[in-house]
Design an enzyme around this catalytic site. Structure first.
Site, PDB file in Angstrom:
ATOM      1  N   THR A   1      -1.654  -5.476   0.535  1.00  0.00           N
ATOM      2  CA  THR A   1      -0.663  -6.552   0.625  1.00  0.00           C
ATOM      3  C   THR A   1       0.482  -6.129   1.551  1.00  0.00           C
ATOM      4  O   THR A   1       0.891  -4.967   1.529  1.00  0.00           O
ATOM      5  CB  THR A   1      -0.095  -6.826  -0.787  1.00  0.00           C
TER       6      THR A   1
ATOM      7  N   GLY B   1       0.543  -4.212  -5.091  1.00  0.00           N
ATOM      8  CA  GLY B   1      -0.166  -3.475  -6.135  1.00  0.00           C
ATOM      9  C   GLY B   1      -0.970  -4.414  -7.015  1.00  0.00           C
ATOM     10  O   GLY B   1      -1.295  -5.535  -6.608  1.00  0.00           O
TER      11      GLY B   1
ATOM     12  N   GLY C   1      -1.744  -7.106  -9.101  1.00  0.00           N
ATOM     13  CA  GLY C   1      -0.950  -8.311  -9.303  1.00  0.00           C
ATOM     14  C   GLY C   1      -0.851  -8.771 -10.742  1.00  0.00           C
ATOM     15  O   GLY C   1       0.192  -9.292 -11.160  1.00  0.00           O
TER      16      GLY C   1
HETATM   17  N1  GLY Z   1      -0.518  -7.683  -5.250  1.00  0.00           N
HETATM   18  C1  GLY Z   1      -1.509  -8.466  -4.663  1.00  0.00           C
HETATM   19  C2  GLY Z   1      -2.467  -9.067  -5.602  1.00  0.00           C
HETATM   20  O1  GLY Z   1      -2.683  -8.538  -6.670  1.00  0.00           O
HETATM   21  O2  GLY Z   1      -3.037 -10.078  -5.262  1.00  0.00           O
END
Ligand code: GLY
Length: 300
Positions: free
Chosen positions: A168, A220, A222
């Site tokens: 991300t 990280g 999510g």
């Molecule tokens: N942090 C990105 C996701 O988990 O989609």
């Protein structure tokens, strides 16, 4: 103080990919800093810095994103500016190279905050964006990675995050007028269930900005970040504890671990343009530049 910080994901980035991550973050901070240092706005700096990383092919955002369990890309992004709490977000789009630009258009040109899937793509076209082919976003590296995990039974998104890329991208900027902007963009977790939406497009989870306090972008696992509303939790900690961005970043990563056994990284700016960052993964790619520095600091 005018300043900008970007991240290119927190995970176990292997040595072979360090150079690409460093270069991608350096290009993004260079693009955004060029805008900010010549008097441009934090919103422009954040959008343009993230567009660089979405086009790069290195990160799990835009081109090069992970594939979901059906072998498709589904992209999420959000943007927020701290003067008016205006924000925009997009989730589960398949034919948008720059979801951050679509999120900005939703913020500035619609009455809504979060659009998903086909409706979001329809809005993109009505707002003048050109849709790409899904194949433009899919890289052979990701097709091979997806094939290697998709056939395995018992593969979970959390497992995917701890073992595989979680790239991300995000940016936080403060401009000469003191306006703070935050953006976050992602392809989400590898082999995710179709339609799964993570923290990145959720205001307060992946992105939050409040003038006079600061801004936060997260990366990280999510699901864990959603549970503790990580970005807003960090902002609240800054407000209540002297607005120290480093202490707030450390606090966020600490409670991500303690409360939900989560892993990831955060970048933070406070209202004075001071920088904080923290991560619980082996590595995080990030870069920043402030008015006090002669050249950007780039780290992986
Ligand atoms: N942090 C990105 C996701 O988990 O989609």
């Amino acid at each position: 103080m005018v300043s900008l910080i970007v991240h290119g994901g927190a995970w176990n980035i292997p040595d072979a990919l360090l150079g690409a991550h460093r270069d991608g973050c350096a290009s993004a901070v260079g693009k955004g800093w060029g805008i900010l240092s010549s008097g441009g706005t934090a919103v422009d700096a954040v959008e343009q810095a993230i567009r660089v990383m979405e086009a790069e092919g290195t990160f799990d955002a835009g081109r090069g994103s992970h594939l979901n369990a059906d072998g498709h890309v589904e992209l999420d992004a959000s943007i927020m500016e701290g003067r008016s709490y205006r924000c925009g977000a997009v989730a589960a789009v398949r034919r948008v190279l720059h979801p951050i630009t679509l999120a900005r258009k939703i913020m500035e040109e619609s009455e809504h905050i979060l659009l998903v899937g086909p409706g979001a793509e329809r809005f993109a076209v009505s707002a003048g964006m050109t849709l790409c082919k899904e194949s433009d976003l899919v890289m052979e590296r990701e097709r091979a990675l997806w094939k290697s995990v998709n056939a395995k039974s018992g593969f979970t998104a959390k497992h995917a995050f701890s073992k595989h890329p979680g790239d991300t991208v995000g940016a936080v900027a403060i401009d000469r007028s003191g306006n703070i902007c935050v953006g976050t963009s992602t392809g989400g977790t590898l082999n995710k269930y179709p339609g799964r939406v993570g923290d990145s497009p959720l205001i307060g989870c992946g992105s939050y900005a409040e003038n006079g306090i600061g801004g936060v972008s997260t990366t990280g696992w999510g699901e864990g970040m959603i549970k503790i509303v990580l970005a807003k939790t960090i902002i609240d900690h800054m407000e209540e504890n002297g607005k120290d961005p480093q202490k707030a970043a450390d606090y966020g990563i600490d409670i991500l671990h303690k409360k939900v056994d989560g892993k990831g990284g955060v970048i933070v700016l406070n209202h004075e343009g001071r920088v904080g960052f923290a991560f619980s993964t082996p590595r995080m790619a990030f870069a920043y530049m402030t008015q006090e520095m002669n050249e950007p600091r780039v780290e992986v």
